[in-house]
Design a protein around this motif. Structure first.
Motif, PDB file in Angstrom:
ATOM      1  N   TYR A 198       0.917  -1.347  -0.283  1.00  0.00           N
ATOM      2  CA  TYR A 198      -0.212  -0.239  -0.344  1.00  0.00           C
ATOM      3  C   TYR A 198       0.520   1.265   0.528  1.00  0.00           C
ATOM      4  O   TYR A 198       0.637   2.758   0.282  1.00  0.00           O
ATOM      5  N   ALA A 199       2.242   1.481  -0.460  1.00  0.00           N
ATOM      6  CA  ALA A 199       3.158   2.066  -0.547  1.00  0.00           C
ATOM      7  C   ALA A 199       2.833   3.447  -1.304  1.00  0.00           C
ATOM      8  O   ALA A 199       2.558   2.699  -2.839  1.00  0.00           O
ATOM      9  N   ALA A 203      19.471  -0.353   3.559  1.00  0.00           N
ATOM     10  CA  ALA A 203      19.643   0.498   2.903  1.00  0.00           C
ATOM     11  C   ALA A 203      17.926   1.162   3.544  1.00  0.00           C
ATOM     12  O   ALA A 203      16.830  -0.008   4.015  1.00  0.00           O
ATOM     13  N   SER A 204      18.056   2.199   4.319  1.00  0.00           N
ATOM     14  CA  SER A 204      16.864   2.515   6.035  1.00  0.00           C
ATOM     15  C   SER A 204      16.273   3.634   5.124  1.00  0.00           C
ATOM     16  O   SER A 204      16.614   4.658   4.201  1.00  0.00           O
ATOM     17  N   PHE A 205      14.581   3.005   4.490  1.00  0.00           N
ATOM     18  CA  PHE A 205      13.622   4.710   4.033  1.00  0.00           C
ATOM     19  C   PHE A 205      12.498   4.818   5.379  1.00  0.00           C
ATOM     20  O   PHE A 205      12.542   3.351   6.368  1.00  0.00           O
ATOM     21  N   TYR A 206      11.718   5.392   4.668  1.00  0.00           N
ATOM     22  CA  TYR A 206      10.592   5.082   5.023  1.00  0.00           C
ATOM     23  C   TYR A 206       9.083   5.212   4.178  1.00  0.00           C
ATOM     24  O   TYR A 206       9.462   6.250   3.258  1.00  0.00           O
ATOM     25  N   ILE A 207       7.944   4.357   4.238  1.00  0.00           N
ATOM     26  CA  ILE A 207       7.038   4.456   3.624  1.00  0.00           C
ATOM     27  C   ILE A 207       6.191   5.176   4.249  1.00  0.00           C
ATOM     28  O   ILE A 207       5.471   4.768   5.375  1.00  0.00           O
ATOM     29  N   LYS A 208       4.617   5.654   3.126  1.00  0.00           N
ATOM     30  CA  LYS A 208       3.460   6.496   3.738  1.00  0.00           C
ATOM     31  C   LYS A 208       3.090   5.889   2.875  1.00  0.00           C
ATOM     32  O   LYS A 208       2.921   5.582   1.539  1.00  0.00           O
ATOM     33  N   GLY A 214      -1.984   7.069   5.134  1.00  0.00           N
ATOM     34  CA  GLY A 214      -1.381   8.401   5.482  1.00  0.00           C
ATOM     35  C   GLY A 214      -0.415   7.491   7.085  1.00  0.00           C
ATOM     36  O   GLY A 214       0.021   8.036   7.611  1.00  0.00           O
ATOM     37  N   LEU A 215      -0.711   6.394   6.856  1.00  0.00           N
ATOM     38  CA  LEU A 215       0.548   5.851   8.052  1.00  0.00           C
ATOM     39  C   LEU A 215       2.116   5.444   7.890  1.00  0.00           C
ATOM     40  O   LEU A 215       2.261   5.671   6.318  1.00  0.00           O
ATOM     41  N   GLN A 216       2.494   5.526   8.454  1.00  0.00           N
ATOM     42  CA  GLN A 216       3.484   6.023   7.724  1.00  0.00           C
ATOM     43  C   GLN A 216       4.591   4.175   8.616  1.00  0.00           C
ATOM     44  O   GLN A 216       3.994   3.831   9.533  1.00  0.00           O
ATOM     45  N   TRP A 217       5.636   3.629   8.196  1.00  0.00           N
ATOM     46  CA  TRP A 217       6.278   2.651   8.221  1.00  0.00           C
ATOM     47  C   TRP A 217       7.883   3.204   8.210  1.00  0.00           C
ATOM     48  O   TRP A 217       8.636   3.598   6.729  1.00  0.00           O
ATOM     49  N   HIS A 218       8.751   2.338   8.933  1.00  0.00           N
ATOM     50  CA  HIS A 218      10.364   1.934   9.097  1.00  0.00           C
ATOM     51  C   HIS A 218      10.355   1.087   7.992  1.00  0.00           C
ATOM     52  O   HIS A 218       9.831   0.093   8.881  1.00  0.00           O
ATOM     53  N   ALA A 219      11.188   1.184   7.010  1.00  0.00           N
ATOM     54  CA  ALA A 219      11.195   0.079   6.510  1.00  0.00           C
ATOM     55  C   ALA A 219      12.991  -0.063   6.325  1.00  0.00           C
ATOM     56  O   ALA A 219      13.417   0.746   6.200  1.00  0.00           O
TER      57      ALA A 219
END
Length: 119
Positions: free
Chosen positions: A60-61, A78-83, A87-92
């Motif tokens: 759902y990114a 690789a570290s990144f953020y997904i919304k 509208g929820l945010q995730w650290h991947a």
């Protein structure tokens, strides 16, 4: 630390992989998926289905923002953020591996909730 060229290639691999999962593009996901997952599931569609089910935020990114690309003890990450679409945010964090031709692939994946305004 990866070179600038490697960092660009890693970013591209991550972006294409996440785009593939979120857009139901089995070919893109399979091409960058861990080799073990390719062997385990066999088909492009099966790999996509497995990643979508085990890592729903990828499915759902809508937005991706890179945090860092690091190397520690021989492992590139690789570290990144997904919304996501809600509208929820995730650290991947993706562990990355480079094949003999120099292309980067996803080696493993970890995702956790990251509430707040990060992106």
């Amino acid at each position: 630390m990866p070179t600038n060229t490697d960092a660009d290639s890693i970013r591209t691999a991550v972006e294409v992989f996440v785009w593939g999962v979120s857009n139901n593009n089995a070919k893109a996901v399979y091409a960058l998926a861990p080799r073990a997952e390719q062997k385990r599931y066999g088909s492009e569609q099966a790999v996509l289905t497995a990643f979508s089910a085990s890592h729903p935020p990828l499915a759902y990114a809508q937005q991706l923002t890179f945090d860092s690309i690091t190397q520690s003890r021989g492992q590139t990450s690789a570290s990144f953020y997904i919304k996501d679409k809600q509208g929820l945010q995730w650290h991947a964090s993706f562990g990355m591996t480079q094949d003999n031709a120099g292309a980067w692939h996803i080696a493993n994946c970890a995702i956790e909730a990251a509430p707040g305004t990060l992106i």
